[in-house]
Write an enzyme that holds these catalytic residues in place. Structure first.
Site, PDB file in Angstrom:
ATOM      1  N   LYS A 191       8.354  15.537-100.103  1.00  0.00           N
ATOM      2  CA  LYS A 191       7.905  16.495 -99.095  1.00  0.00           C
ATOM      3  C   LYS A 191       6.485  16.994 -99.397  1.00  0.00           C
ATOM      4  O   LYS A 191       5.869  16.582-100.368  1.00  0.00           O
ATOM      5  CB  LYS A 191       8.921  17.649 -98.991  1.00  0.00           C
ATOM      6  CG  LYS A 191      10.317  17.184 -98.553  1.00  0.00           C
ATOM      7  CD  LYS A 191      10.324  16.656 -97.148  1.00  0.00           C
ATOM      8  CE  LYS A 191      11.528  15.865 -96.687  1.00  0.00           C
ATOM      9  NZ  LYS A 191      12.819  16.017 -97.253  1.00  0.00           N
TER      10      LYS A 191
HETATM   11  C1  LIG Z   1      14.337  15.893 -96.648  1.00  0.00           C
HETATM   12  C2  LIG Z   1      15.044  16.349 -95.476  1.00  0.00           C
HETATM   13  C3  LIG Z   1      16.231  17.106 -95.561  1.00  0.00           C
HETATM   14  C4  LIG Z   1      16.974  17.360 -96.836  1.00  0.00           C
HETATM   15  O1  LIG Z   1      16.276  17.944 -97.858  1.00  0.00           O
HETATM   16  P1  LIG Z   1      16.673  17.654 -99.390  1.00  0.00           P
HETATM   17  O2  LIG Z   1      15.922  18.728-100.116  1.00  0.00           O
HETATM   18  O3  LIG Z   1      16.196  16.274 -99.699  1.00  0.00           O
HETATM   19  O4  LIG Z   1      18.149  17.798 -99.513  1.00  0.00           O
HETATM   20  C5  LIG Z   1      16.806  17.574 -94.387  1.00  0.00           C
HETATM   21  N1  LIG Z   1      16.253  17.319 -93.203  1.00  0.00           N
HETATM   22  C6  LIG Z   1      15.128  16.589 -93.060  1.00  0.00           C
HETATM   23  C7  LIG Z   1      14.566  16.365 -91.695  1.00  0.00           C
HETATM   24  C8  LIG Z   1      14.488  16.066 -94.194  1.00  0.00           C
HETATM   25  O5  LIG Z   1      13.389  15.328 -94.053  1.00  0.00           O
END
Ligand SMILES: *Cc1c(COP(=O)(O)O)cnc(C)c1O
Length: 309
Positions: A191
């Site tokens: 992210k």
């Molecule tokens: C990455 C992501 C998640 C989940 O986040 P994690 O921290 O990896 O559990 C949920 N929704 C979207 C759209 C994502 O890109």
């Protein structure tokens, strides 16, 4: 062979180690610790002082707790954006509920308000009013939030805003991650900044009270130690991860600027290539962090000019 370009690898800013060292020096390793409180405060300052923030172990855990708090249970239905990462929908299944997927519109690639309303009407007609709506700002592009919030209000169905990819994006000047009854952010390795997950929420009419026992494995029932009247989840972020998060907050704006520069680069690169369109902001009211730059390819367009690349 060309070197592999990774999707979005973590970039440390430099001060992360300071916060981690502090955690070691004070022996605050496991939750909750001063870095967790510090990171929560940093996020509130960044997002909006009126929201409450809880740092959790992942974005998925944050969506799960939001659904638990909204009372989603066995055989309930939850509306979810169809074009998203699977983690938006997985927690619906954790609760034994069923996802009802709603398609996207062309402008932002996110949940279409028109389809959303017809899905709600259809489910109500069949006697199963959805328990929540999960909207996503995919690739960092803000969804049509005004329209979706209005529908959520009209039908009194709580909104969960999956802003996992949209930290730093804004809609009419307001930060993504502050529009849901519950909103969630992710700091997974890929992210915009990296550490774990977070759930910000407002204490709205619908969310009168949040039960801390859901993430703090300690009694909140005024009962003696180790007696609980509810099932809890050990989803808290560790003080070490929160330390990384605090350091990462200091480079967030820089990361957003770099991603936006990349998007501008792609727009220029594909400008004269027929059949290729780069996903971009459709008006000045939305500001995308451009976490990921995406293109649409019209397969039927002539591709002779591709050699220009
Ligand atoms: C990455 C992501 C998640 C989940 O986040 P994690 O921290 O990896 O559990 C949920 N929704 C979207 C759209 C994502 O890109």
């Amino acid at each position: 062979m060309n070197p592999k370009i990774r999707l979005s690898s973590p970039h440390m800013g430099g001060t992360e180690q300071h916060y981690i060292k502090e955690a070691f020096d004070t022996n605050w390793i496991a939750p909750p610790g001063p870095n967790v409180t510090g990171f929560e405060n940093d996020l509130r300052k960044y997002l909006n002082e009126a929201v409450h923030v809880a740092c959790l172990s992942s974005g998925t855990a944050a969506i799960h707790l939001a659904l638990v708090q909204l009372g989603v249970g066995l055989n309930d239905e939850v509306i979810c954006q169809s074009m998203t990462f699977s983690a938006s929908a997985n927690p619906i299944k954790y609760q034994g509920a069923t996802p009802v997927f709603v398609d996207s519109e062309k402008e932002t690639w996110n949940m279409c308000p028109v389809h959303l309303e017809s899905a709600i009407k259809d489910r109500i007609k069949k006697g199963t009013k959805p328990k929540a709506i999960i909207v996503v700002h995919l690739y960092g592009m803000p969804a049509k939030i005004d329209e979706i919030q209005a529908i959520s209000k009209d039908y009194n169905i709580p909104l969960v805003e999956d802003a996992a990819e949209a930290l730093g994006s804004t809609y009419k000047g307001r930060k993504c991650g502050t529009f849901g009854d519950f909103s969630i952010l992710s700091f997974n390795g890929n992210k915009i900044i990296t550490t774990s997950g977070v759930v910000p929420w407002y204490v709205t009419q619908r969310i009168k009270r949040i039960t801390p026992s859901f993430w703090l494995p300690k009694p909140v029932d005024h009962a003696p130690h180790y007696e609980h009247s509810q099932v809890g989840y050990n989803y808290r972020m560790s003080n070490i991860s929160a330390g990384i998060g605090r350091g990462q907050m200091e480079v967030l704006d820089k990361h957003v600027n770099l991603r936006r520069k990349m998007n501008a680069f792609y727009k220029t690169l594909f400008k004269d290539i027929e059949g290729v369109t780069v996903l971009e902001e459709s008006n000045t009211e939305v500001f995308s962090n451009h976490w990921l730059s995406c293109i649409l390819i019209n397969e039927r367009a002539p591709f002779t000019e591709r050699s220009a690349l």
